[in-house]
Scaffold this motif. Structure first.
Motif, short mmCIF file in Angstrom:
data_model
loop_
_atom_site.label_atom_id
_atom_site.label_comp_id
_atom_site.label_asym_id
_atom_site.label_seq_id
_atom_site.Cartn_x
_atom_site.Cartn_y
_atom_site.Cartn_z
N SER A 439 0.83 -1.21 0.00
CA SER A 439 0.00 0.00 0.00
C SER A 439 0.86 1.26 0.00
O SER A 439 0.75 2.13 0.87
CB SER A 439 -0.94 0.00 1.21
N ILE A 444 -2.92 4.36 5.95
CA ILE A 444 -3.65 3.19 6.41
C ILE A 444 -4.08 3.40 7.86
O ILE A 444 -3.26 3.75 8.71
CB ILE A 444 -2.79 1.92 6.30
N GLY A 465 -7.61 -1.79 3.11
CA GLY A 465 -7.12 -1.72 1.73
C GLY A 465 -6.20 -2.85 1.34
O GLY A 465 -5.63 -2.83 0.24
N SER A 466 -6.04 -3.86 2.19
CA SER A 466 -5.15 -4.98 1.83
C SER A 466 -5.77 -5.89 0.78
O SER A 466 -5.07 -6.72 0.19
CB SER A 466 -4.80 -5.80 3.08
#
Length: 611
Positions: A439, A444, A465-466
């Motif tokens: 990312s 994050i 968002g992984s």
């Protein structure tokens, strides 16, 4: 001659082991717990201590009413430290006693657990609180405050609170102590000159002087009142300005007696807030911080810096200048061990801190280091390394990848202004070597690393968002878990479960437990009051507040397990994790070894027990 050298080698090996085996830990009792699970069935759990031999076995006895003790197991229990009593007469009180068996001989039982007659089918202890008007029970820590071998609870009572950027007056932080049977022990009021909020009031509970009774330590100020009514500093002073901030007046660090709540020692807090502009972003004096925001970002931890007794490390700053001050409380005196200071905020040890920290022996020398977000401070107070990954909101340290030696650190970072900066990364805890990044150029907000999927070796990790669950090597291996928050060992196998709010979920299986009538803390963070191995077997208890804020409930699993591990509270890294769990943005505790279906033998801790 060869025999002589062999003897000397063996002697030197064991001498080295003895030198490392100086870490003092709590002398806990058997921690027996019993919960009714059906019409005539009872789940019973107990502790195995970290100092006990692997060959130890146990016998379980039940006393029903006034009857003689009846042994429930046909042969000594060696596989686990729990038992299901399927034939209990629950119309009468039942007391359960556990006797260890060593070399075929029973050891006398310690304190047992009595289940009252007609007990309800439930899996929690209830502690009624003395909640002040307008306050809410928040973070909880534990320590043996009276030397009886079981834990007491220290509850942070929170009234009106503020985030550091926000203006407005807060209520005074209050701390209360309780025994597991609900007995109220003491109350400490930090007063008007300590602002309430997640970044301000970090508190530590540990047996700092090795006498078997834990101390309570925190930042104090003029007007702080101990449990005996003694006032620290000048009780007539009110340093709160017209914005509700506190930018003047003395700052103190105090240690209190855990048994009585009486102040034992007070000294000036290191460092002072001045110059307030030095705590800003990268570049030292970037921003003068007139709003008293970044100057009032505090963290704290307990660490065995000499390998023998715990020290308290009080910390200030992580966006620019960073200072860690280590304190020893020994023989009734509070002394400074060392001070780490990145000073002008314009070097590579500045701007690396998180809203949390961790403590671990990263180099295997028996002494602890402080993992301060993206950097590490050695046990001697010197900077060990920095990764340059900068600030983040979550941090996990453990043997996350058992295929490589040592511990690893997984963290998330706020790197939206830096396209080449990692939003998530794994690095070596020993030397800061970055193992992989993801990312890139993204801010994050949440991230977790732990073994939650038995089909994948080592721990897994996931973050906002992984795109799904990742292996510890960074590869996508499955769908996204339902939460990115907290963890708990709850079920019967060796994978860990997901804790979010008041419920526990199993990866790929769904909801396995809900703490009905209870609420989590800290807003959207949805964190528990505490998760820790407080009693019973090695699995963890969950503490949450009831919806009316008048009670704490300590939930314990009643699921049998065939796995036997000594109490996690005798693993040094895990015990330190319980001490820092309340700090900043609360994070789940981790052990210093790998737990999983593919694990090797559990390493014995190099510890000694308090008197």
């Amino acid at each position: 001659m060869k025999l002589k050298y062999t003897f000397l080698f063996i002697l030197s090996f064991f001498t080295a082991q003895t030198l490392l085996a100086q870490r003092m830990m709590e002398k806990l009792n058997r921690g027996v717990v019993a919960m009714r699970t059906g019409a005539d069935s009872v789940y019973v759990g107990w502790r195995m201590l970290g100092t006990e031999p692997s060959a130890i076995a146990f016998n379980l006895y039940r006393i029903t009413g006034n009857s003689a003790p009846a042994k429930l197991n046909a042969k000594p229990i060696t596989e686990s430290t729990n038992f299901v009593d399927a034939k209990a007469d629950l119309t009468k009180p039942n007391t359960y006693l556990v006797k260890a068996v060593l070399n075929g001989k029973e050891v006398p039982a310690g304190k047992g657990y009595t289940l009252p007659a007609n007990a309800a089918v439930q899996q929690y202890m209830n502690i009624h609180l003395h909640t002040p008007q307008g306050y809410t029970p928040n973070d909880v820590s534990v320590g043996d405050l009276d030397g009886d071998g079981e834990y007491e609870l220290i509850v942070h009572m929170v009234g009106r609170s503020r985030d550091t950027p926000s203006n407005g007056v807060t209520d005074a932080p209050i701390f209360q102590a309780y025994k597991l049977d609900g007995t109220f022990l003491w109350e400490i009021n930090l007063g008007v000159n300590i602002r309430e909020g997640a970044h301000y009031t970090q508190f530590m509970v540990a047996d700092l002087d090795g006498d078997g009774i834990a101390e309570f330590a925190c930042k104090t100020a003029d007007g702080t009142k101990d449990a005996k009514g003694k006032v620290i500093g000048d009780g007539s002073k009110n340093w709160v300005n017209d914005r509700g901030k506190i930018g003047e007046g003395p700052e103190y660090f105090s240690v209190f007696n855990g048994k009585t709540g009486q102040v034992l020692a007070t000294t000036d807090y290191i460092p002072s807030r001045y110059p307030t502009g030095g705590w800003g972003g990268w570049g030292g004096n970037a921003g003068n911080d007139d709003n008293l925001n970044r100057v009032d970002r505090f963290l704290a931890c307990v660490a065995y810096l000499d390998g023998k007794l715990p020290s308290v490390v009080m910390c200030r700053g992580y966006y620019g200048r960073t200072v860690l001050a280590a304190w020893d409380y020994r023989n009734g005196k509070l002394t400074s061990r060392w001070v780490f200071d990145s000073k002008d905020g314009n070097n590579y040890f500045s701007s690396q801190g998180n809203h949390n920290l961790s403590v671990a022996d990263v180099d295997g020398d028996g002494k602890d280091e402080i993992i301060y977000g993206s950097m590490c401070v050695d046990d001697n107070g010197k900077g060990l390394y920095t990764t340059g990954l900068r600030h983040g909101d979550a941090l996990h340290v453990g043997d996350l990848d058992p295929s490589i030696p040592g511990l690893e650190v997984f963290g998330i970072h706020e790197n939206e202004t830096n396209e080449t900066g990692a939003g998530a990364a794994l690095y070596s805890a020993k030397d800061g070597k970055i193992l992989w990044e993801g990312s890139m150029g993204v801010d994050i907000g949440r991230g977790v690393a732990e073994n939650i999927d038995a089909s994948s070796p080592g721990a897994e990790c996931w973050w906002s968002g992984s795109g799904g669950l990742r292996s510890i090597k960074g590869d996508k291996i499955g769908p996204m878990p339902p939460s990115t928050n907290f963890l708990i060992w709850w079920e019967g196998d060796l994978t860990r479960d997901l804790l979010d709010g008041n419920h526990i979920d199993r990866y790929k299986r769904g909801r396995v437990f809900t703490a009905e009538g209870c609420l989590s803390n800290n807003g959207s963070k949805s964190t528990p009051a505490l998760v820790a191995d407080l009693f019973g077997d090695w699995r963890e208890e969950l503490i949450e507040r009831t919806a009316d804020n008048q009670n704490l409930r300590i939930y314990t699993t009643t699921i049998p397990t065939k796995h036997r591990i000594y109490t996690l509270m005798h693993d040094p890294q895990y015990r330190n994790s319980i001490a820092w769990q309340n700090v900043g943005y609360n994070q789940p505790p981790h052990v210093g070894f790998y737990i999983g279906e593919d694990m090797k033998e559990v390493p014995k801790p190099n510890i000694r027990l308090a008197p």
